[in-house]
Design a protein around this motif. Structure first.
Motif, PDB file in Angstrom:
ATOM      1  N   VAL A 146       0.817  -1.221   0.000  1.00 16.86           N
ATOM      2  CA  VAL A 146       0.000   0.000   0.000  1.00 16.86           C
ATOM      3  C   VAL A 146       0.851   1.273   0.000  1.00 16.86           C
ATOM      4  O   VAL A 146       0.580   2.186  -0.787  1.00 16.86           O
ATOM      5  CB  VAL A 146      -1.012  -0.010   1.162  1.00 16.86           C
ATOM      6  CG1 VAL A 146      -1.676   1.343   1.340  1.00 16.86           C
ATOM      7  CG2 VAL A 146      -2.048  -1.077   0.927  1.00 16.86           C
ATOM      8  N   PRO A 147       1.882   1.415   0.851  1.00 18.87           N
ATOM      9  CA  PRO A 147       2.653   2.658   0.831  1.00 18.87           C
ATOM     10  C   PRO A 147       3.327   2.927  -0.521  1.00 18.87           C
ATOM     11  O   PRO A 147       3.496   4.074  -0.907  1.00 18.87           O
ATOM     12  CB  PRO A 147       3.710   2.453   1.924  1.00 18.87           C
ATOM     13  CG  PRO A 147       3.133   1.437   2.837  1.00 18.87           C
ATOM     14  CD  PRO A 147       2.305   0.540   1.958  1.00 18.87           C
ATOM     15  N   ARG A 148       3.677   1.887  -1.226  1.00 20.32           N
ATOM     16  CA  ARG A 148       4.370   2.058  -2.502  1.00 20.32           C
ATOM     17  C   ARG A 148       3.397   2.229  -3.681  1.00 20.32           C
ATOM     18  O   ARG A 148       3.603   3.052  -4.550  1.00 20.32           O
ATOM     19  CB  ARG A 148       5.288   0.875  -2.759  1.00 20.32           C
ATOM     20  CG  ARG A 148       6.100   1.011  -4.007  1.00 20.32           C
ATOM     21  CD  ARG A 148       7.133  -0.104  -4.068  1.00 20.32           C
ATOM     22  NE  ARG A 148       8.355   0.311  -4.707  1.00 20.32           N
ATOM     23  CZ  ARG A 148       9.338   0.986  -4.150  1.00 20.32           C
ATOM     24  NH1 ARG A 148       9.241   1.380  -2.924  1.00 20.32           N
ATOM     25  NH2 ARG A 148      10.416   1.297  -4.822  1.00 20.32           N
ATOM     26  N   LEU A 149       2.321   1.411  -3.712  1.00 19.40           N
ATOM     27  CA  LEU A 149       1.405   1.421  -4.852  1.00 19.40           C
ATOM     28  C   LEU A 149       0.103   2.167  -4.606  1.00 19.40           C
ATOM     29  O   LEU A 149      -0.546   2.586  -5.549  1.00 19.40           O
ATOM     30  CB  LEU A 149       1.081  -0.028  -5.261  1.00 19.40           C
ATOM     31  CG  LEU A 149       2.247  -0.894  -5.685  1.00 19.40           C
ATOM     32  CD1 LEU A 149       1.782  -2.317  -5.953  1.00 19.40           C
ATOM     33  CD2 LEU A 149       2.935  -0.322  -6.906  1.00 19.40           C
ATOM     34  N   GLY A 150      -0.307   2.285  -3.347  1.00 24.10           N
ATOM     35  CA  GLY A 150      -1.560   2.959  -3.014  1.00 24.10           C
ATOM     36  C   GLY A 150      -2.748   2.009  -3.068  1.00 24.10           C
ATOM     37  O   GLY A 150      -2.690   0.937  -3.663  1.00 24.10           O
ATOM     38  N   TRP A 151      -3.829   2.451  -2.412  1.00 17.98           N
ATOM     39  CA  TRP A 151      -5.030   1.626  -2.359  1.00 17.98           C
ATOM     40  C   TRP A 151      -5.657   1.427  -3.727  1.00 17.98           C
ATOM     41  O   TRP A 151      -6.304   0.414  -3.970  1.00 17.98           O
ATOM     42  CB  TRP A 151      -6.054   2.253  -1.427  1.00 17.98           C
ATOM     43  CG  TRP A 151      -5.773   1.991  -0.003  1.00 17.98           C
ATOM     44  CD1 TRP A 151      -5.407   2.905   0.942  1.00 17.98           C
ATOM     45  CD2 TRP A 151      -5.789   0.734   0.647  1.00 17.98           C
ATOM     46  NE1 TRP A 151      -5.196   2.284   2.138  1.00 17.98           N
ATOM     47  CE2 TRP A 151      -5.428   0.943   1.993  1.00 17.98           C
ATOM     48  CE3 TRP A 151      -6.065  -0.569   0.243  1.00 17.98           C
ATOM     49  CZ2 TRP A 151      -5.354  -0.074   2.913  1.00 17.98           C
ATOM     50  CZ3 TRP A 151      -5.991  -1.575   1.172  1.00 17.98           C
ATOM     51  CH2 TRP A 151      -5.641  -1.333   2.482  1.00 17.98           C
ATOM     52  N   ALA A 152      -5.499   2.392  -4.614  1.00 19.90           N
ATOM     53  CA  ALA A 152      -6.130   2.300  -5.930  1.00 19.90           C
ATOM     54  C   ALA A 152      -5.652   1.071  -6.700  1.00 19.90           C
ATOM     55  O   ALA A 152      -6.384   0.537  -7.528  1.00 19.90           O
ATOM     56  CB  ALA A 152      -5.841   3.562  -6.737  1.00 19.90           C
ATOM     57  N   THR A 153      -4.462   0.595  -6.414  1.00 16.58           N
ATOM     58  CA  THR A 153      -3.926  -0.591  -7.077  1.00 16.58           C
ATOM     59  C   THR A 153      -4.079  -1.834  -6.216  1.00 16.58           C
ATOM     60  O   THR A 153      -4.445  -2.904  -6.711  1.00 16.58           O
ATOM     61  CB  THR A 153      -2.430  -0.387  -7.395  1.00 16.58           C
ATOM     62  OG1 THR A 153      -2.292   0.793  -8.192  1.00 16.58           O
ATOM     63  CG2 THR A 153      -1.858  -1.568  -8.142  1.00 16.58           C
ATOM     64  N   VAL A 154      -3.815  -1.717  -4.934  1.00 15.67           N
ATOM     65  CA  VAL A 154      -3.778  -2.889  -4.055  1.00 15.67           C
ATOM     66  C   VAL A 154      -5.170  -3.439  -3.786  1.00 15.67           C
ATOM     67  O   VAL A 154      -5.367  -4.662  -3.792  1.00 15.67           O
ATOM     68  CB  VAL A 154      -3.050  -2.545  -2.735  1.00 15.67           C
ATOM     69  CG1 VAL A 154      -3.147  -3.676  -1.746  1.00 15.67           C
ATOM     70  CG2 VAL A 154      -1.595  -2.215  -3.025  1.00 15.67           C
ATOM     71  N   LEU A 155      -6.148  -2.587  -3.548  1.00 15.82           N
ATOM     72  CA  LEU A 155      -7.476  -3.078  -3.197  1.00 15.82           C
ATOM     73  C   LEU A 155      -8.104  -3.919  -4.313  1.00 15.82           C
ATOM     74  O   LEU A 155      -8.628  -4.993  -4.026  1.00 15.82           O
ATOM     75  CB  LEU A 155      -8.399  -1.944  -2.795  1.00 15.82           C
ATOM     76  CG  LEU A 155      -9.728  -2.482  -2.293  1.00 15.82           C
ATOM     77  CD1 LEU A 155      -9.609  -2.910  -0.846  1.00 15.82           C
ATOM     78  CD2 LEU A 155     -10.800  -1.486  -2.482  1.00 15.82           C
ATOM     79  N   PRO A 156      -8.077  -3.479  -5.574  1.00 17.17           N
ATOM     80  CA  PRO A 156      -8.626  -4.372  -6.612  1.00 17.17           C
ATOM     81  C   PRO A 156      -7.901  -5.715  -6.675  1.00 17.17           C
ATOM     82  O   PRO A 156      -8.537  -6.746  -6.906  1.00 17.17           O
ATOM     83  CB  PRO A 156      -8.425  -3.573  -7.910  1.00 17.17           C
ATOM     84  CG  PRO A 156      -8.416  -2.159  -7.477  1.00 17.17           C
ATOM     85  CD  PRO A 156      -7.750  -2.158  -6.134  1.00 17.17           C
ATOM     86  N   LEU A 157      -6.605  -5.729  -6.430  1.00 19.59           N
ATOM     87  CA  LEU A 157      -5.878  -7.000  -6.408  1.00 19.59           C
ATOM     88  C   LEU A 157      -6.365  -7.890  -5.270  1.00 19.59           C
ATOM     89  O   LEU A 157      -6.502  -9.110  -5.436  1.00 19.59           O
ATOM     90  CB  LEU A 157      -4.378  -6.754  -6.286  1.00 19.59           C
ATOM     91  CG  LEU A 157      -3.696  -6.112  -7.487  1.00 19.59           C
ATOM     92  CD1 LEU A 157      -2.242  -5.796  -7.171  1.00 19.59           C
ATOM     93  CD2 LEU A 157      -3.801  -7.007  -8.704  1.00 19.59           C
ATOM     94  N   MET A 158      -6.634  -7.289  -4.107  1.00 22.27           N
ATOM     95  CA  MET A 158      -7.171  -8.062  -2.984  1.00 22.27           C
ATOM     96  C   MET A 158      -8.538  -8.642  -3.331  1.00 22.27           C
ATOM     97  O   MET A 158      -8.822  -9.809  -3.040  1.00 22.27           O
ATOM     98  CB  MET A 158      -7.287  -7.188  -1.734  1.00 22.27           C
ATOM     99  CG  MET A 158      -5.977  -6.831  -1.088  1.00 22.27           C
ATOM    100  SD  MET A 158      -6.185  -5.721   0.317  1.00 22.27           S
ATOM    101  CE  MET A 158      -6.841  -6.850   1.527  1.00 22.27           C
ATOM    102  N   LEU A 159      -9.372  -7.837  -3.971  1.00 23.78           N
ATOM    103  CA  LEU A 159     -10.705  -8.301  -4.333  1.00 23.78           C
ATOM    104  C   LEU A 159     -10.638  -9.409  -5.377  1.00 23.78           C
ATOM    105  O   LEU A 159     -11.405 -10.373  -5.315  1.00 23.78           O
ATOM    106  CB  LEU A 159     -11.562  -7.136  -4.825  1.00 23.78           C
ATOM    107  CG  LEU A 159     -11.867  -6.062  -3.786  1.00 23.78           C
ATOM    108  CD1 LEU A 159     -12.685  -4.942  -4.392  1.00 23.78           C
ATOM    109  CD2 LEU A 159     -12.566  -6.642  -2.594  1.00 23.78           C
TER     110      LEU A 159
END
Length: 188
Positions: A108-121
């Protein structure tokens, strides 16, 4: 020689039929879905309420759920005498998802939620969808597909609060509802 042939022929039909998933494995899967659904839902609510934490709530929730799940599965596996092929496949899928969910919040600190959250979903959706195919439960298949749709929406809505709402909805559709239905199926 005919005794060996007769013995081998008698073994083939029994070995050819896969053993169905055991009640204990269903109970373990239900507890796993409910545990992870609760952990991710709580982390999403905390992250939405305190966005300055930069993913700390997810690291704490996933670490706590991981330790609890490891202890639960170790205890259940220790006492389980028979295992099915379906149960083992779902167990390995569960392990792979744990590893992925442990790594993604650290990005998250490097990529941000905009990238990490869809990957989690997408990871949650894939896990639930594949487990639904293995266990042949339609609710799991539909829950996985719902997580994919919500992951696609998370790519479109990039505000952190919107994404946390999508994560909360995805946890309900892909983890909590299937977990509750697996629990009721294991009690029958």
């Amino acid at each position: 020689m005919s005794t060996t042939t007769t013995f081998a022929a008698a073994q083939l039909p029994a070995a050819g039929q896969p053993q169905g998933i055991t009640t204990q494995e269903l109970t373990t899967n239900a507890a796993d879905y409910l545990l992870w659904g609760t952990a991710l839902s709580a982390a999403a609510v905390v992250q939405a309420a305190a966005p300055h934490l930069a993913g700390l709530s997810f690291r704490v929730a996933i670490a706590g759920a991981g330790v609890a799940a490891f202890g639960w599965h170790f205890y259940r596996g220790w006492r389980q005498h028979e295992r099915s092929a379906q149960g083992e496949a779902v167990r390995l899928l569960r392990l792979a998802t744990w590893v992925l969910l442990a790594v993604l919040p650290a990005l998250v600190p490097r990529l941000g939620w905009a990238t990490v959250l869809p990957l989690m979903l997408f990871a949650l959706g894939t896990r639930t969808f594949v487990a639904g195919g293995i266990l042949q439960h339609r609710v799991l298949i539909f829950g996985g597909a719902a997580a994919w749709v919500l992951g696609s929406l998370a790519l479109r809505f990039q505000a952190p609060a919107d994404q946390m709402i999508l994560l909360l909805a995805s946890a309900a559709a892909a983890l909590l509802l299937p977990g509750a239905l697996l629990r009721s199926a294991s009690r029958r």
